[in-house]
Design an enzyme around this catalytic site. Structure first.
Site, PDB file in Angstrom:
ATOM      1  N   MET A 338       0.827  -1.222   0.000  1.00 51.35           N
ATOM      2  CA  MET A 338       0.000   0.000   0.000  1.00 51.35           C
ATOM      3  C   MET A 338       0.856   1.265   0.000  1.00 51.35           C
ATOM      4  O   MET A 338       0.572   2.213  -0.731  1.00 51.35           O
ATOM      5  CB  MET A 338      -0.935   0.014   1.218  1.00 51.35           C
ATOM      6  CG  MET A 338      -1.971  -1.070   1.224  1.00 51.35           C
ATOM      7  SD  MET A 338      -3.059  -1.023  -0.215  1.00 51.35           S
ATOM      8  CE  MET A 338      -4.094   0.378   0.167  1.00 51.35           C
ATOM      9  N   GLU A 416      -0.022  -4.249   9.814  1.00 53.89           N
ATOM     10  CA  GLU A 416      -1.276  -4.052  10.568  1.00 53.89           C
ATOM     11  C   GLU A 416      -1.075  -4.585  11.995  1.00 53.89           C
ATOM     12  O   GLU A 416      -1.584  -5.649  12.364  1.00 53.89           O
ATOM     13  CB  GLU A 416      -2.405  -4.799   9.831  1.00 53.89           C
ATOM     14  CG  GLU A 416      -3.790  -4.536  10.358  1.00 53.89           C
ATOM     15  CD  GLU A 416      -4.341  -3.154   9.991  1.00 53.89           C
ATOM     16  OE1 GLU A 416      -3.571  -2.273   9.614  1.00 53.89           O
ATOM     17  OE2 GLU A 416      -5.560  -2.984  10.120  1.00 53.89           O
ATOM     18  N   SER A 443      -6.604  -0.818   7.971  1.00 55.16           N
ATOM     19  CA  SER A 443      -7.913  -1.241   7.487  1.00 55.16           C
ATOM     20  C   SER A 443      -8.781  -1.786   8.615  1.00 55.16           C
ATOM     21  O   SER A 443      -9.983  -1.959   8.416  1.00 55.16           O
ATOM     22  CB  SER A 443      -7.788  -2.259   6.353  1.00 55.16           C
ATOM     23  OG  SER A 443      -6.662  -3.030   6.489  1.00 55.16           O
ATOM     24  N   HIS A 464      -8.001   5.878   4.521  1.00 53.95           N
ATOM     25  CA  HIS A 464      -8.058   4.470   4.114  1.00 53.95           C
ATOM     26  C   HIS A 464      -8.164   4.340   2.600  1.00 53.95           C
ATOM     27  O   HIS A 464      -9.222   4.564   2.007  1.00 53.95           O
ATOM     28  CB  HIS A 464      -9.262   3.808   4.811  1.00 53.95           C
ATOM     29  CG  HIS A 464      -9.356   2.340   4.565  1.00 53.95           C
ATOM     30  ND1 HIS A 464     -10.539   1.679   4.385  1.00 53.95           N
ATOM     31  CD2 HIS A 464      -8.394   1.394   4.460  1.00 53.95           C
ATOM     32  CE1 HIS A 464     -10.305   0.403   4.170  1.00 53.95           C
ATOM     33  NE2 HIS A 464      -9.022   0.206   4.211  1.00 53.95           N
ATOM     34  N   GLU A 476     -11.587   6.444   2.229  1.00 51.92           N
ATOM     35  CA  GLU A 476     -12.382   6.715   3.429  1.00 51.92           C
ATOM     36  C   GLU A 476     -11.522   7.548   4.378  1.00 51.92           C
ATOM     37  O   GLU A 476     -10.421   7.122   4.743  1.00 51.92           O
ATOM     38  CB  GLU A 476     -12.773   5.400   4.112  1.00 51.92           C
ATOM     39  CG  GLU A 476     -13.817   4.600   3.339  1.00 51.92           C
ATOM     40  CD  GLU A 476     -14.167   3.288   4.039  1.00 51.92           C
ATOM     41  OE1 GLU A 476     -15.359   2.973   4.119  1.00 51.92           O
ATOM     42  OE2 GLU A 476     -13.251   2.569   4.486  1.00 51.92           O
ATOM     43  N   ASN A 514     -15.542  -1.857   3.701  1.00 54.52           N
ATOM     44  CA  ASN A 514     -15.182  -3.259   3.920  1.00 54.52           C
ATOM     45  C   ASN A 514     -16.281  -4.029   4.620  1.00 54.52           C
ATOM     46  O   ASN A 514     -16.423  -5.243   4.451  1.00 54.52           O
ATOM     47  CB  ASN A 514     -13.885  -3.354   4.724  1.00 54.52           C
ATOM     48  CG  ASN A 514     -12.678  -3.132   3.822  1.00 54.52           C
ATOM     49  OD1 ASN A 514     -12.829  -3.116   2.594  1.00 54.52           O
ATOM     50  ND2 ASN A 514     -11.520  -2.938   4.400  1.00 54.52           N
TER      51      ASN A 514
HETATM   52  P1  NAD Z   1       2.927  -4.772   3.587  1.00 49.86           P
HETATM   53  O1  NAD Z   1       3.304  -5.862   4.499  1.00 49.86           O
HETATM   54  O2  NAD Z   1       2.979  -4.989   2.126  1.00 49.86           O
HETATM   55  O3  NAD Z   1       3.826  -3.487   3.886  1.00 49.86           O
HETATM   56  C1  NAD Z   1       4.173  -3.041   5.169  1.00 49.86           C
HETATM   57  C2  NAD Z   1       5.520  -2.372   5.070  1.00 49.86           C
HETATM   58  O4  NAD Z   1       5.787  -1.698   6.288  1.00 49.86           O
HETATM   59  C3  NAD Z   1       6.664  -3.360   4.854  1.00 49.86           C
HETATM   60  O5  NAD Z   1       7.425  -2.952   3.741  1.00 49.86           O
HETATM   61  C4  NAD Z   1       7.462  -3.255   6.153  1.00 49.86           C
HETATM   62  O6  NAD Z   1       8.843  -3.469   5.954  1.00 49.86           O
HETATM   63  C5  NAD Z   1       7.163  -1.829   6.574  1.00 49.86           C
HETATM   64  N1  NAD Z   1       7.381  -1.583   7.987  1.00 49.86           N
HETATM   65  C6  NAD Z   1       7.067  -2.363   9.041  1.00 49.86           C
HETATM   66  N2  NAD Z   1       7.421  -1.748  10.184  1.00 49.86           N
HETATM   67  C7  NAD Z   1       7.976  -0.562   9.859  1.00 49.86           C
HETATM   68  C8  NAD Z   1       8.522   0.506  10.597  1.00 49.86           C
HETATM   69  N3  NAD Z   1       8.558   0.497  11.913  1.00 49.86           N
HETATM   70  N4  NAD Z   1       9.025   1.577   9.918  1.00 49.86           N
HETATM   71  C9  NAD Z   1       8.966   1.614   8.585  1.00 49.86           C
HETATM   72  N5  NAD Z   1       8.435   0.627   7.837  1.00 49.86           N
HETATM   73  C10 NAD Z   1       7.949  -0.446   8.463  1.00 49.86           C
HETATM   74  O7  NAD Z   1       1.463  -4.316   4.048  1.00 49.86           O
HETATM   75  P2  NAD Z   1       0.350  -3.547   3.212  1.00 49.86           P
HETATM   76  O8  NAD Z   1      -0.543  -4.525   2.578  1.00 49.86           O
HETATM   77  O9  NAD Z   1       0.983  -2.494   2.418  1.00 49.86           O
HETATM   78  O10 NAD Z   1      -0.488  -2.891   4.400  1.00 49.86           O
HETATM   79  C11 NAD Z   1      -0.041  -1.736   5.066  1.00 49.86           C
HETATM   80  C12 NAD Z   1      -1.200  -1.121   5.812  1.00 49.86           C
HETATM   81  O11 NAD Z   1      -2.234  -0.791   4.899  1.00 49.86           O
HETATM   82  C13 NAD Z   1      -1.825  -2.026   6.850  1.00 49.86           C
HETATM   83  O12 NAD Z   1      -2.229  -1.248   7.943  1.00 49.86           O
HETATM   84  C14 NAD Z   1      -3.040  -2.589   6.121  1.00 49.86           C
HETATM   85  O13 NAD Z   1      -4.068  -2.964   7.007  1.00 49.86           O
HETATM   86  C15 NAD Z   1      -3.454  -1.389   5.320  1.00 49.86           C
HETATM   87  N6  NAD Z   1      -4.255  -1.688   4.138  1.00 49.86           N
HETATM   88  C16 NAD Z   1      -3.970  -2.739   3.345  1.00 49.86           C
HETATM   89  C17 NAD Z   1      -4.738  -2.976   2.207  1.00 49.86           C
HETATM   90  C18 NAD Z   1      -4.408  -4.114   1.298  1.00 49.86           C
HETATM   91  O14 NAD Z   1      -5.216  -4.404   0.404  1.00 49.86           O
HETATM   92  N7  NAD Z   1      -3.258  -4.737   1.448  1.00 49.86           N
HETATM   93  C19 NAD Z   1      -5.815  -2.124   1.897  1.00 49.86           C
HETATM   94  C20 NAD Z   1      -6.076  -1.033   2.724  1.00 49.86           C
HETATM   95  C21 NAD Z   1      -5.293  -0.828   3.835  1.00 49.86           C
END
Ligand code: NAD
Length: 733
Positions: A338, A416, A443, A464, A476, A514
């Site tokens: 994301m 998350e 999310s 969001h 959102e 969602n």
């Molecule tokens: P992801 O696992 O692909 O990415 C998370 C990234 O955060 C990783 O690259 C990780 O190395 C980095 N990270 C972790 N701890 C860190 C820190 N302390 N400092 C800097 N970077 C750090 O996850 P994602 O799917 O991109 O999801 C990220 C957020 O977005 C979550 O909160 C998720 O709920 C939300 N989200 C996801 C989706 C989806 O479809 N995947 C949709 C909406 C919202």
């Protein structure tokens, strides 16, 4: 002749220039006054001996966005009033005449005996492009922003001022139908090769090019008014016609599931119109147009997808008293799936982006996503190498939070996990101070609880995004218990810069979108367990108007992620918060079978390296019962899909999670593709009538369980015959 919306000049050579430039508006639109004035100009051009012909252009950056849809809505209201007054026949005649006024006017221009040229300097859509099509020659500026098109279908209408008659007389019928069905904005080169315009010109030479054509003796007769004219595809009843129309009908059904009367009206207008001389064709189109203009589908689609969407995009729900936030540089923490997408859309909107992850390598990997996306755009001819260089130069990557210095807003998209998010928030605020607006893309985690770790909880907000970020237009904006107006305004200002649609949602599990999506997925999973064949589930969902079937969507979201959401809900809210049968199904798929969805090529579908996905044969074993497909009530399956989501939307209104019907409706269409022809989740209920909807809920609850029990709000509304738009007083009503 006094003109307000146009300037009219005639040069020494007798060539008139009509410049459309409405005072006090950023864009020209077709109003009653515009039609009056154009009408008198046509008379003058036709009758004045020293005028050889007329060029029409615009004094604004765009040519025009087309007709004022509120004017068309007013026609419908006028009809209702007149019909009620006791003379429905006269009311209908007045409505018909009013709705075809533009068509008649353009035909008058086309047949006035003098040549007309459209000098299209920028965006030219809908009724405005129909004006251009009625001109005898079209010159289009070859600029990045110039586009032509007939997008009416996107708001449940169709081109009713000659578009369905002139376009298929300019190109092959199949191409014309595609253009009318898709309603896309067409770039200059494509418009030229499709034959929609005659010539492209540099902007500075546009009017001269147009005038030169008249001076060189350009004729004021449309091709279809010439003797012996034949449409490019020939006659409808011909071997070519027979190769066009049966597949066109099949494509129409496949693409619309017969849910969009306007698409059918296009098919009928073109089919019947092409068999007639243009004047009768135009009358056929007008009849269809009047019918569609009065359809419920057009009314609710105009309301949600044009009026409400426009209002929300302009910040209807943004706190009014907060000055515009200056956002030039943003920080994105977490360069994963994301975060990388958020960095891309932000840099693409011209913002400086600092992209942070745990290691430089991880941050760089996030930036590489932007490289890939712009490269794809270059491949499609939509961007240049220089655009890519400039965009990438705006993204700085780092593992050091100190690089956030100077950011106007920070968005976190880390794992998350409450603790990880708290750490990222603290670190960012240590660098930027407590006043920086801190947005989380979580999310599932409540914003209120994330705000607990900071000094100023009023500065924490949820923003969001949906995946894939570069495609999904809804955001959102989540208001925590303590979120202040400055943070809400900043979030809205940010989303607006990205040209996405924001809706304001209060903090609650699953927020709004969602929650509805999970209700939709649950219905699909329940059907599978009941013994409905998987292909039938997917097809019924599409027939109901959903863009993607629930099994396919579960694969896209990832089955393990869906399972995680259920596990978390059970942990936080107890066993009754989840459907045990669904939990068992997802357990089997994820834990026993290792099927995670599209991401590991194994889900409800198999995803071979080459070729299309196919339903996983193993699903048969997961269905304890098998229903006879012929005995299944498909109408009920369709209702279950839409009702399950609409009930969730009504519950979200009841609980104050969404508060404005416009947001619930627009959010449902833009966010998760809820059957657009219904106008959205709440318009679906309003359209059916709340009492009728409650009866349907009761019937479904009896057959399928309490998840279909109508919430108290609906029972209350049914008693007083209320609608959502009436009760919640949305401005767009
Ligand atoms: P992801 O696992 O692909 O990415 C998370 C990234 O955060 C990783 O690259 C990780 O190395 C980095 N990270 C972790 N701890 C860190 C820190 N302390 N400092 C800097 N970077 C750090 O996850 P994602 O799917 O991109 O999801 C990220 C957020 O977005 C979550 O909160 C998720 O709920 C939300 N989200 C996801 C989706 C989806 O479809 N995947 C949709 C909406 C919202």
């Amino acid at each position: 002749m006094t003109l307000h919306d146009f300037r009219f000049d005639v040069d020494d050579a007798g060539i008139a220039l009509l410049t459309w430039d409405m005072p006090g508006r950023s864009m020209n639109v077709i109003t009653e006054r515009v039609m009056d004035e154009l009408d008198s100009v046509i008379d003058q051009v036709a009758s004045s001996e020293h005028i050889k012909g007329c060029v029409v252009t615009s004094g604004k950056e765009s040519f025009s966005g087309g007709a004022d849809l509120t004017m068309l809505q007013a026609l419908g209201r006028q009809y209702d009033e007149n019909a009620k007054a006791g003379n429905p026949e006269a009311a209908m005649q007045a409505f018909f005449d009013g709705s075809r006024r533009l068509s008649v006017l353009f035909r008058k221009l086309e047949t006035c005996g003098k040549p007309w040229v459209a000098a299209i300097n920028g965006l030219c859509l809908g009724g405005a492009f129909e004006l251009a099509l009625a001109c005898h020659y079209r010159v289009l500026a070859e600029t990045d922003k110039a586009r032509v098109g007939l997008p009416e279908i996107k708001v449940g209408l169709f081109p009713g001022a000659g578009g369905t008659q002139r376009v298929p007389r300019l190109m092959q019928t199949g191409d014309a139908l595609q253009m009318l069905f898709r309603g896309e904005q067409i770039r200059p080169q494509a418009a030229k090769s499709m034959g929609l315009v005659h010539v492209l010109s540099p902007l500075a030479a546009l009017v001269d090019t147009a005038k030169t054509w008249i001076a060189a003796g350009g004729k004021g007769v449309a091709p279809w008014d010439e003797k012996g004219f034949k449409p490019p595809s020939g006659k409808v009843y011909s071997p070519v016609g027979m190769m066009t129309w049966p597949p066109a009908n099949a494509i129409y059904r496949r693409e619309t599931q017969d849910n969009y009367p306007a698409a059918k009206a296009i098919l009928q207008s073109v089919y019947e119109g092409l068999q007639m001389p243009i004047d009768i064709g135009l009358r056929i189109e007008s009849r269809q147009f009047a019918k569609i203009l009065r359809s419920r589908e057009a009314a609710v689609m105009i309301r949600s997808l044009f009026l409400s969407m426009g209002e929300l995009n302009k910040g209807a729900r943004r706190p009014k008293d907060v000055p515009l936030t200056s956002i030039k540089k943003i920080g994105v923490i977490g360069a994963g799936f994301m975060g990388a997408g958020i960095a891309y859309v932000s840099a693409n909107a011209g913002l400086e982006v600092v992209l942070i992850d745990q290691s430089q390598e991880a941050a760089d990997k996030g930036k590489a996503h932007s490289h890939k996306l712009v490269t794809d755009q270059i491949g499609k001819g939509r961007a240049k190498t220089a655009d890519r260089d400039a965009l990438l130069a705006r993204i700085t990557t780092s593992a050091d939070y100190e690089s956030l210095v100077g950011c106007d807003l920070v968005i976190e998209a880390v794992f998350e996990d409450r603790a990880v998010k708290a750490e990222a928030t603290r670190k960012a605020q240590a660098v930027l101070g407590p006043d920086v607006i801190f947005a989380s893309n979580t999310s599932t985690l409540p914003i209120t609880s994330l705000a607990e770790v900071v000094l100023r909880p009023e500065n924490v907000i949820g923003v969001h995004f949906f995946s894939p970020v570069e495609k999904m237009l809804l955001v959102e904006v989540i208001k925590g218990a303590k979120t202040g107006d400055r943070a809400i305004a900043a979030a809205f200002d940010f989303v607006r810069l990205l040209k996405k649609t924001p809706i304001l949602v209060n903090d609650a599990r699953g927020f709004y979108a969602n929650r509805c999506v999970f209700a939709y997925l649950l219905e699909g999973h329940k059907m599978l367990l009941e013994g409905v064949p998987p292909a039938m589930i997917e097809n019924a969902a599409k027939q109901a108007g959903m863009p993607v079937g629930p099994l396919s969507l579960t694969d896209e979201v990832a089955i393990d992620l869906c399972r995680k959401v259920l596990v978390a809900a059970r942990q936080d809210l107890g066993d009754s918060a989840v459907d045990q049968a669904q939990m068992d199904l997802l357990d089997t798929l994820v834990v026993t079978e290792g099927r995670l969805g599209r991401k590991n090529r194994k889900g409800f579908y198999d995803y071979p390296e080459k070729g299309p996905k196919t339903l996983w044969p193993g699903l048969q074993a997961l269905r304890p019962t098998r229903l006879d497909p012929d005995a299944i009530d498909v109408t009920e399956l369709k209702q279950r899909f839409l009702v399950a989501q609409a009930i969730e939307a009504a519950r979200a209104m009841e609980e104050g999670i969404v508060t404005d019907p416009r947001e619930a409706d627009v959010g449902s269409i833009v966010g998760f593709g809820f059957a657009p022809f219904t106008g959205g989740t709440l318009s679906y209920i309003d359209g059916m009538g709340v009492s009728q909807f409650v009866l349907l809920c009761d019937k479904l609850a009896k057959a399928h369980g309490p998840r279909f029990d109508p919430p108290g709000l609906l029972l209350d509304m049914a008693k007083d015959h209320e609608t959502f738009y009436g009760r919640f007083n949305a401005k767009a009503a």
